[in-house]
Design an enzyme around this catalytic site. Sequence first.
Site, PDB file in Angstrom:
ATOM      1  N   LYS A   1       4.630  14.905  -7.756  1.00 55.48           N
ATOM      2  CA  LYS A   1       3.580  13.999  -6.941  1.00 55.48           C
ATOM      3  C   LYS A   1       4.659  13.122  -6.148  1.00 55.48           C
ATOM      4  O   LYS A   1       5.485  12.453  -6.530  1.00 55.48           O
ATOM      5  CB  LYS A   1       2.601  13.235  -7.604  1.00 55.48           C
ATOM      6  CG  LYS A   1       1.574  12.412  -7.102  1.00 55.48           C
ATOM      7  CD  LYS A   1       0.672  11.898  -8.189  1.00 55.48           C
ATOM      8  CE  LYS A   1      -0.285  10.936  -7.801  1.00 55.48           C
ATOM      9  NZ  LYS A   1      -1.252  10.344  -8.673  1.00 55.48           N
TER      10      LYS A   1
ATOM     11  N   LYS B   1       0.933  -1.142   0.066  1.00 64.33           N
ATOM     12  CA  LYS B   1      -0.059   0.037  -0.014  1.00 64.33           C
ATOM     13  C   LYS B   1       0.882   1.333   0.180  1.00 64.33           C
ATOM     14  O   LYS B   1       1.998   1.124   0.694  1.00 64.33           O
ATOM     15  CB  LYS B   1      -0.793  -0.076   1.301  1.00 64.33           C
ATOM     16  CG  LYS B   1      -2.119  -1.011   1.182  1.00 64.33           C
ATOM     17  CD  LYS B   1      -3.021  -0.807   2.308  1.00 64.33           C
ATOM     18  CE  LYS B   1      -4.240  -1.600   2.077  1.00 64.33           C
ATOM     19  NZ  LYS B   1      -5.230  -1.603   3.298  1.00 64.33           N
ATOM     20  N   GLU B   2       0.509   2.182  -0.627  1.00 61.69           N
ATOM     21  CA  GLU B   2       1.321   3.429  -0.906  1.00 61.69           C
ATOM     22  C   GLU B   2       0.162   4.510  -0.714  1.00 61.69           C
ATOM     23  O   GLU B   2      -0.849   4.469  -0.933  1.00 61.69           O
ATOM     24  CB  GLU B   2       1.967   3.754  -2.280  1.00 61.69           C
ATOM     25  CG  GLU B   2       1.090   3.967  -3.421  1.00 61.69           C
ATOM     26  CD  GLU B   2       1.992   4.230  -4.593  1.00 61.69           C
ATOM     27  OE1 GLU B   2       2.941   3.946  -4.719  1.00 61.69           O
ATOM     28  OE2 GLU B   2       1.066   4.803  -5.722  1.00 61.69           O
TER      29      GLU B   2
END
Length: 161
Positions: free
Chosen positions: A83, A70-71
């Site tokens: 970003k 998960k990021e």
Amino acid sequence: MFGELEHELELHVPASEAWDLFGTLRIGQLVAKELPHLFQSVELTEGDGGVGTVLKLTFAPGVPGPRGYKEKFTKIDNENRIKEAEVVEGGYLELGFTLFRVRFEVKEKGEDSSIIKSIIEYELKEENASNASLVSIQPLATIAELANTYLNKNKPSKQPN
């Protein structure tokens, strides 16, 4: 141990068009659809694409490195077109990494061209230093190439005056 990998690619679209893809969730949707050999899935688990958004990435079988993670989007700078996302669960963190950050920077090159710079920054516990070999910029280079093809294929047509 700290490491950094970079990749740059010229895109034949204005920086604003490239940022409309990279600065939003659209890049994840494109990757999930067009790169099944690299990503089995890219799922939105939290947020709306802004800072704090969490994505769950699952890599396709056979892709070297972790199976998935998960990021979280930690920085979205629309003015400077930057970003950043950091791994917050699983993946590299289970392999001794204390930081694994991906950054996209879209730079203006000319009226109809821009540069997408992809960067991976990582920190690794010394006892896990051999796992640095698992870090590859190639997936980000593949994403940049896909984005270039997609953006060129979907350019808005300029209307003659």
